[in-house]
Design a protein around this motif. Structure first.
Motif, mmCIF file in Angstrom:
data_model
loop_
_atom_site.group_PDB
_atom_site.id
_atom_site.type_symbol
_atom_site.label_atom_id
_atom_site.label_comp_id
_atom_site.label_asym_id
_atom_site.label_seq_id
_atom_site.Cartn_x
_atom_site.Cartn_y
_atom_site.Cartn_z
ATOM 1 N N SER A 60 76.922 -33.607 -6.132
ATOM 2 C CA SER A 60 76.015 -34.748 -6.222
ATOM 3 C C SER A 60 74.924 -34.497 -7.256
ATOM 4 O O SER A 60 74.605 -35.372 -8.077
ATOM 5 C CB SER A 60 75.383 -35.022 -4.852
ATOM 6 N N TYR A 91 70.202 -40.369 -4.289
ATOM 7 C CA TYR A 91 69.787 -40.671 -2.919
ATOM 8 C C TYR A 91 70.941 -41.287 -2.131
ATOM 9 O O TYR A 91 71.220 -40.885 -0.994
ATOM 10 C CB TYR A 91 68.593 -41.629 -2.922
ATOM 11 N N TYR A 92 71.613 -42.248 -2.736
ATOM 12 C CA TYR A 92 72.717 -42.924 -2.047
ATOM 13 C C TYR A 92 73.831 -41.935 -1.697
ATOM 14 O O TYR A 92 74.331 -41.917 -0.566
ATOM 15 C CB TYR A 92 73.275 -44.045 -2.926
ATOM 16 N N ASN A 143 73.696 -38.585 -1.477
ATOM 17 C CA ASN A 143 73.272 -37.566 -0.520
ATOM 18 C C ASN A 143 73.186 -38.119 0.898
ATOM 19 O O ASN A 143 73.587 -37.459 1.863
ATOM 20 C CB ASN A 143 71.924 -36.980 -0.929
ATOM 21 N N ARG A 144 72.674 -39.330 1.020
ATOM 22 C CA ARG A 144 72.546 -39.896 2.364
ATOM 23 C C ARG A 144 73.902 -40.238 2.969
ATOM 24 O O ARG A 144 74.152 -39.955 4.144
ATOM 25 C CB ARG A 144 71.671 -41.146 2.336
ATOM 26 N N ASN A 145 74.783 -40.830 2.185
ATOM 27 C CA ASN A 145 76.026 -41.366 2.737
ATOM 28 C C ASN A 145 77.218 -40.425 2.648
ATOM 29 O O ASN A 145 78.130 -40.516 3.479
ATOM 30 C CB ASN A 145 76.367 -42.682 2.033
ATOM 31 N N LYS A 146 77.223 -39.531 1.662
ATOM 32 C CA LYS A 146 78.391 -38.680 1.459
ATOM 33 C C LYS A 146 78.134 -37.208 1.752
ATOM 34 O O LYS A 146 79.023 -36.510 2.231
ATOM 35 C CB LYS A 146 78.899 -38.825 0.017
ATOM 36 N N GLY A 175 75.370 -37.508 5.373
ATOM 37 C CA GLY A 175 75.961 -38.475 6.290
ATOM 38 C C GLY A 175 75.038 -38.989 7.368
ATOM 39 O O GLY A 175 75.493 -39.436 8.420
ATOM 40 N N GLN A 176 73.746 -38.950 7.121
ATOM 41 C CA GLN A 176 72.797 -39.446 8.112
ATOM 42 C C GLN A 176 71.450 -39.666 7.441
ATOM 43 O O GLN A 176 71.238 -39.306 6.294
ATOM 44 C CB GLN A 176 72.635 -38.453 9.264
ATOM 45 N N SER A 183 63.896 -42.067 5.293
ATOM 46 C CA SER A 183 64.530 -41.119 4.377
ATOM 47 C C SER A 183 64.235 -41.442 2.918
ATOM 48 O O SER A 183 64.066 -40.541 2.092
ATOM 49 C CB SER A 183 66.046 -41.098 4.611
ATOM 50 N N PHE A 238 66.858 -36.199 5.438
ATOM 51 C CA PHE A 238 67.970 -36.914 6.066
ATOM 52 C C PHE A 238 68.206 -36.473 7.507
ATOM 53 O O PHE A 238 69.327 -36.531 8.005
ATOM 54 C CB PHE A 238 69.247 -36.711 5.242
#
Length: 348
Positions: A231, A275-276, A278-281, A284-285, A290, A345
């Motif tokens: 990422s 950011y997208y 790291n949060r989603n992939k 995952g939380q 955040s 996160f």
């Protein structure tokens, strides 16, 4: 040892597993839960031979699902059957955990009933395979960076777990060997104390019987850190690409400020991408907070990078600004991983 059940996840076990079960029963343990993790028809006779033993419960997976899932299957069984045990002791099926060490774990659990007890091997011994020594060192470092806790052996399969923690451990992600690492992180996040007990370091036939697949299972164990690195690399490439694009667009339009505009615009867009992902992939939380936390961290890291490099260059070395930048940003990269996992996160 009546108060503790022994769990043995087994995938294509050899004769050592049967001998191990006999030794465990002889030591006084009165409940053993063996999980056949999809070993196949050729191993059916072995598992069928265990069924008549009243102290042994055999649970079966139709196909191989991994050590993590096998442990969860046993946890489910204990909770659903409402078996009145104070705790469980997880043991590998390959005979590399000694019954004497299981008794050590049981005694420590009796002394410290609120602790999860880990059997810690000595990786300094000469007969430890290189992949085991290297893997443990690396996972110890990752665990320390992400949780702040120092453990001797993060990959041990010999663990004593109080029964009251089993419901929480069922929610921990991971189906294969990565589950054991994730379990430790989940216990730390809940502030559940961990204790280590020194055990014998046994590697039979250079760990030939291990079902740990170096590439596949290493990926699962280190997945979150690898994804974090990917990422970061992708965000860096995007930042440079957007910077070049905006330079081309604004060079003639804003000849005095085009570099500043291009830098700011590229950094904003690349950071949104980071950011997208790291949060989603990666993690995952996250929560509504955040986003704010992420940019607080980003601003802090940017200031620390500039300030640290300036200080080291101007006040100390007076040269090597590129090398200093690489060194400082590497440290901040690891720092960012820890903070994003534990603060940015985190689950609310």
């Amino acid at each position: 040892m009546k108060q503790f059940a022994v769990i043995i996840p087994a995938y294509k076990p050899d004769h050592k597993c049967g001998s191990l079960i006999q030794q465990i029963l002889a030591a006084g343990f009165q409940q053993i839960i063996v999980v056949d993790d999809g070993s196949g028809p050729q191993y059916a006779d072995f598992f069928d031979s265990l069924s008549p033993v009243p102290e042994v419960a055999v649970l079966r997976h139709a196909v191989n699902q991994g050590k993590g899932r096998a442990l969860k299957t046993a946890f489910h069984y204990i909770l659903n059957q409402k078996i009145p045990f104070e705790g469980v002791i997880t043991v590998d099926a390959d005979g590399q955990h000694l019954v004497s060490d299981m008794l050590k774990i049981a005694r420590k659990m009796a002394e410290a009933p609120d602790h999860v007890v880990l059997g810690a091997r000595d990786f300094k011994q000469k007969d430890v395979p290189f992949r085991s020594r290297f893997g443990n060192r690396f996972t110890r470092l990752l665990f320390r960076l992400s949780t702040g806790a120092v453990l001797t052996d993060t990959q041990t399969g010999l663990r004593g777990i109080p029964g009251r923690h089993l419901p929480h451990l069922l929610s921990v992600v991971g189906e294969r060997f990565e589950y054991e690492m994730n379990m430790l992180a989940a216990l730390r996040s809940k502030k559940i104390p961990l204790a280590e007990v020194p055990i014998e370091t046994v590697y039979l036939e250079k760990n030939k019987s291990s079902h740990f697949h170096p590439l596949r299972d290493s990926y699962h164990v280190y997945k979150i850190f690898l994804l974090y690195g990917l990422s970061g690399g992708a965000s860096f490439a995007l930042d440079i690409g957007l910077y070049w694009l905006f330079i081309q667009l604004w060079r003639s339009e804003e000849p005095q400020l085009f570099i500043i505009f291009a830098t700011v615009a590229a950094r904003i867009l690349s950071s949104l991408f980071n950011y997208y992902v790291n949060r989603n992939k990666v993690f995952g939380q996250g929560s509504r907070k955040s986003f704010i936390r992420y940019y607080i961290l980003a601003a802090f890291i940017m200031m620390m990078s500039a300030g640290s490099v300036h200080f080291l260059y101007a006040e100390w070395l007076g040269r090597g600004e590129i090398i200093l930048k690489v060194f400082v940003d590497t440290v901040l990269f690891l720092f960012g991983f820890v903070v994003q996992r534990t603060w940015v996160f985190r689950k609310e």
